[in-house]
Write a protein that holds these residues in place. Structure first.
Motif, PDB file in Angstrom:
ATOM      1  N   ASP A   1       3.518  10.269   5.645  1.00  0.00           N
ATOM      2  CA  ASP A   1       4.045   9.369   6.879  1.00  0.00           C
ATOM      3  C   ASP A   1       2.908   8.779   8.603  1.00  0.00           C
ATOM      4  OD1 ASP A   1       6.744   9.245   6.109  1.00  0.00           O
ATOM      5  OD2 ASP A   1       7.883  10.587   7.187  1.00  0.00           O
ATOM      6  N   ALA A   2       2.111   9.832   8.832  1.00  0.00           N
ATOM      7  CA  ALA A   2       1.876   9.902   9.010  1.00  0.00           C
ATOM      8  C   ALA A   2      -0.390   8.922   9.022  1.00  0.00           C
ATOM      9  CB  ALA A   2       0.510  11.033  10.595  1.00  0.00           C
TER      10      ALA A   2
ATOM     11  N   ALA B   1       4.508   1.489   2.497  1.00  0.00           N
ATOM     12  CA  ALA B   1       5.336   2.775   2.559  1.00  0.00           C
ATOM     13  C   ALA B   1       5.402   3.639   2.041  1.00  0.00           C
ATOM     14  CB  ALA B   1       6.291   1.788   1.199  1.00  0.00           C
ATOM     15  N   ALA B   2       5.549   5.127   2.605  1.00  0.00           N
ATOM     16  CA  ALA B   2       5.106   6.693   2.973  1.00  0.00           C
ATOM     17  C   ALA B   2       5.858   6.664   1.309  1.00  0.00           C
ATOM     18  CB  ALA B   2       5.342   7.354   3.200  1.00  0.00           C
ATOM     19  N   TRP B   3       5.796   7.417   0.411  1.00  0.00           N
ATOM     20  CA  TRP B   3       5.820   7.821  -0.858  1.00  0.00           C
ATOM     21  C   TRP B   3       6.387   9.304  -1.647  1.00  0.00           C
ATOM     22  CZ3 TRP B   3      10.781   6.002  -3.355  1.00  0.00           C
ATOM     23  CH2 TRP B   3      10.711   5.858  -4.338  1.00  0.00           C
TER      24      TRP B   3
ATOM     25  N   VAL C   1       0.682  -0.912   0.182  1.00  0.00           N
ATOM     26  CA  VAL C   1      -0.090   0.102   0.137  1.00  0.00           C
ATOM     27  C   VAL C   1       0.676   1.169  -0.288  1.00  0.00           C
ATOM     28  CG1 VAL C   1      -1.996   1.165   1.186  1.00  0.00           C
ATOM     29  CG2 VAL C   1      -1.611  -0.860   1.072  1.00  0.00           C
ATOM     30  N   LEU C   2       1.218   2.098  -0.918  1.00  0.00           N
ATOM     31  CA  LEU C   2       2.221   3.487  -1.303  1.00  0.00           C
ATOM     32  C   LEU C   2       0.846   4.459  -1.057  1.00  0.00           C
ATOM     33  CD1 LEU C   2       4.904   2.823  -2.258  1.00  0.00           C
ATOM     34  CD2 LEU C   2       3.562   4.105  -4.394  1.00  0.00           C
ATOM     35  N   VAL C   3       1.980   4.759   0.236  1.00  0.00           N
ATOM     36  CA  VAL C   3       1.018   6.147   0.431  1.00  0.00           C
ATOM     37  C   VAL C   3       2.055   7.240  -0.434  1.00  0.00           C
ATOM     38  CG1 VAL C   3       0.593   7.511   2.380  1.00  0.00           C
ATOM     39  CG2 VAL C   3      -0.319   4.839   3.093  1.00  0.00           C
TER      40      VAL C   3
END
Length: 135
Positions: free
Chosen positions: A48-49, A68-70, A33-35
């Motif tokens: 990130d939150a 992951a945060a991107w 899941v790519l935030v």
């Protein structure tokens, strides 16, 4: 190993998003899941939150799902992390048209997109609607 990525701003992560991940995890060896950041949106929390919140929501038994945060292009993440498929949920014809245009572009860059249609009970749900209900 087939590694898929499910990108979005996820502000917030809705039951519809949860459903797409739940179904995708059965189709692929691993799903990330790519935030991501979308310059057209002003999310209520940092990337990130939002990623941390999604990690908290996912069941521990979903061992083949990561978050992951991107802050870059999805295609760059995929190339750096060996993802061969982009998963996208579609609720209606408007979503389908927009997603098809993105899928065509990503296909020229070597990435296949899999559209996962929303279950009828979740079709009217969107992050925008959920934010409005919370206000």
């Amino acid at each position: 190993m087939t590694h898929a990525v499910y990108p979005g701003t996820f502000d917030p992560f809705t039951p519809g998003h949860f459903d797409v991940v739940g179904r995708a995890r059965h189709m692929f060896d691993h799903v990330t899941v790519l935030v991501a950041v979308n310059g057209n949106k002003q999310p209520s929390q940092t990337t990130d939150a939002r990623a941390t919140e999604i990690e908290r929501l996912l069941p521990v038994e979903w061992e083949n799902v990561s978050v992951a945060a991107w802050h870059g292009l999805t295609v760059d993440y995929c190339k750096q992390h060996g993802c061969s498929v982009i998963v996208r949920g579609v609720r209606n014809s408007t979503d389908c048209q927009r997603e098809f245009e993105l899928a065509t572009m990503n296909e020229t860059l070597g990435l296949t997109t899999l559209f996962v249609p929303t279950r009828p009970a979740l079709a009217s749900m969107s992050s925008t609607a959920v934010r409005a209900l919370r206000a």
